[in-house]
Design a protein around this motif. Sequence first.
Motif, PDB file in Angstrom:
ATOM      1  N   ILE A   1      93.421  48.082  45.497  1.00  0.00           N
ATOM      2  CA  ILE A   1      93.019  48.959  44.393  1.00  0.00           C
ATOM      3  C   ILE A   1      91.821  48.366  43.662  1.00  0.00           C
ATOM      4  N   PHE A   2      91.868  47.055  43.420  1.00  0.00           N
ATOM      5  CA  PHE A   2      90.763  46.402  42.716  1.00  0.00           C
ATOM      6  C   PHE A   2      89.479  46.492  43.531  1.00  0.00           C
ATOM      7  N   ALA A   3      89.578  46.271  44.831  1.00  0.00           N
ATOM      8  CA  ALA A   3      88.388  46.308  45.688  1.00  0.00           C
ATOM      9  C   ALA A   3      87.731  47.688  45.664  1.00  0.00           C
ATOM     10  N   VAL A   4      88.552  48.726  45.711  1.00  0.00           N
ATOM     11  CA  VAL A   4      88.013  50.090  45.675  1.00  0.00           C
ATOM     12  C   VAL A   4      87.412  50.386  44.304  1.00  0.00           C
ATOM     13  N   GLY A   5      88.124  50.013  43.245  1.00  0.00           N
ATOM     14  CA  GLY A   5      87.622  50.257  41.896  1.00  0.00           C
ATOM     15  C   GLY A   5      86.325  49.525  41.617  1.00  0.00           C
ATOM     16  N   ARG A   6      86.205  48.327  42.142  1.00  0.00           N
ATOM     17  CA  ARG A   6      85.001  47.512  41.920  1.00  0.00           C
ATOM     18  C   ARG A   6      83.772  48.143  42.566  1.00  0.00           C
ATOM     19  N   ALA A   7      83.976  48.912  43.625  1.00  0.00           N
ATOM     20  CA  ALA A   7      82.853  49.518  44.350  1.00  0.00           C
ATOM     21  C   ALA A   7      82.355  50.814  43.708  1.00  0.00           C
ATOM     22  N   ILE A   8      83.050  51.290  42.681  1.00  0.00           N
ATOM     23  CA  ILE A   8      82.685  52.560  42.043  1.00  0.00           C
ATOM     24  C   ILE A   8      81.692  52.306  40.910  1.00  0.00           C
ATOM     25  N   THR A   9      80.618  53.057  40.888  1.00  0.00           N
ATOM     26  CA  THR A   9      79.583  52.888  39.867  1.00  0.00           C
ATOM     27  C   THR A   9      79.940  53.671  38.602  1.00  0.00           C
ATOM     28  N   THR A  10      79.252  53.364  37.514  1.00  0.00           N
ATOM     29  CA  THR A  10      79.481  54.109  36.273  1.00  0.00           C
ATOM     30  C   THR A  10      79.136  55.582  36.467  1.00  0.00           C
ATOM     31  N   GLU A  11      78.113  55.846  37.259  1.00  0.00           N
ATOM     32  CA  GLU A  11      77.727  57.242  37.511  1.00  0.00           C
ATOM     33  C   GLU A  11      78.832  57.987  38.248  1.00  0.00           C
ATOM     34  N   GLU A  12      79.465  57.316  39.205  1.00  0.00           N
ATOM     35  CA  GLU A  12      80.558  57.950  39.944  1.00  0.00           C
ATOM     36  C   GLU A  12      81.764  58.190  39.041  1.00  0.00           C
TER      37      GLU A  12
ATOM     38  N   GLY B   1      83.727  60.157  30.138  1.00  0.00           N
ATOM     39  CA  GLY B   1      82.364  60.136  29.640  1.00  0.00           C
ATOM     40  C   GLY B   1      81.748  58.759  29.797  1.00  0.00           C
ATOM     41  N   PRO B   2      80.556  58.561  29.239  1.00  0.00           N
ATOM     42  CA  PRO B   2      79.841  57.285  29.407  1.00  0.00           C
ATOM     43  C   PRO B   2      80.613  56.059  28.930  1.00  0.00           C
ATOM     44  N   LYS B   3      81.296  56.159  27.781  1.00  0.00           N
ATOM     45  CA  LYS B   3      81.999  54.992  27.241  1.00  0.00           C
ATOM     46  C   LYS B   3      83.171  54.579  28.127  1.00  0.00           C
ATOM     47  N   VAL B   4      83.952  55.564  28.572  1.00  0.00           N
ATOM     48  CA  VAL B   4      85.096  55.247  29.435  1.00  0.00           C
ATOM     49  C   VAL B   4      84.602  54.746  30.789  1.00  0.00           C
ATOM     50  N   ALA B   5      83.533  55.356  31.301  1.00  0.00           N
ATOM     51  CA  ALA B   5      82.972  54.922  32.584  1.00  0.00           C
ATOM     52  C   ALA B   5      82.514  53.470  32.506  1.00  0.00           C
ATOM     53  N   GLU B   6      81.883  53.118  31.398  1.00  0.00           N
ATOM     54  CA  GLU B   6      81.431  51.733  31.221  1.00  0.00           C
ATOM     55  C   GLU B   6      82.620  50.781  31.112  1.00  0.00           C
ATOM     56  N   ALA B   7      83.675  51.221  30.388  1.00  0.00           N
ATOM     57  CA  ALA B   7      84.869  50.387  30.252  1.00  0.00           C
ATOM     58  C   ALA B   7      85.519  50.148  31.614  1.00  0.00           C
ATOM     59  N   LEU B   8      85.570  51.183  32.445  1.00  0.00           N
ATOM     60  CA  LEU B   8      86.153  51.049  33.781  1.00  0.00           C
ATOM     61  C   LEU B   8      85.310  50.124  34.657  1.00  0.00           C
ATOM     62  N   PHE B   9      84.008  50.329  34.620  1.00  0.00           N
ATOM     63  CA  PHE B   9      83.114  49.488  35.422  1.00  0.00           C
ATOM     64  C   PHE B   9      83.270  48.022  35.025  1.00  0.00           C
TER      65      PHE B   9
END
Length: 219
Positions: free
Chosen positions: A87-98, A106-114
């Motif tokens: 799960i971590f490996a897949v999540g790490r490969a996802i960009t903020t844009e994705e 939105g942008p803030k949550v995407a940045e937090a996830l990245f």
Amino acid sequence: MFKNGLIKDIADFYDLTVDQLKILPGLGNKSANNLITEIHRKKTLFLDRLIYGLGIRQVGQETAATIANFLAHRLANTSRKASPEEIFAVGRAITTEEWQTLSDIGPKVAEALFNWFHDDYNYDLLRRLGRQGVTAVWEKKLASQTLSGKTFVLTGRLNSLTRAQAEARIKQAGGQVSSQVSRQTDYLVVGADPGSKLVKAKNLGIKIINEAELLALLS
């Protein structure tokens, strides 16, 4: 347990011992043993619950369900399960844009996830969960995007879903949820004891559906 310093993160639950628990107020030896047994019985977690339990900033239950569906598509395999490390490996490969392509991110949550998936501490956390035997699973049928471009408003009490669950499932299927009826609304979902939204929807000619019809759209 947080106040007593026994738990700092989700992995600490699986490291708890009877001796640590039985000294807590209201817990004797028998209760502590029962609790430890119950914790270790729950090492197979639904992916959305695991995501929510990780404590990622700005990720509540609804967003966790959206993230889980997205990750499950990326993890797609016939066994419908994955280790925390996968799960971590897949999540790490996802960009903020994705991340921002998801309906309620939105942008803030995407940045937090990245940032979360690029933090070595969090990698160690998921490795610990993996060593403890934790596995994530998901439903056979992943949520599709069949409701893409459709806006829903809910009113009244649903029987089989909470309001949050209904909204999360609509979003997982690509739909949008609004709090107000307008000409941009495609569907008003009506439960028990609906409010004034029902009258407004009728006046605007909005399509009105019940819970069963919503579930049919989601199936």
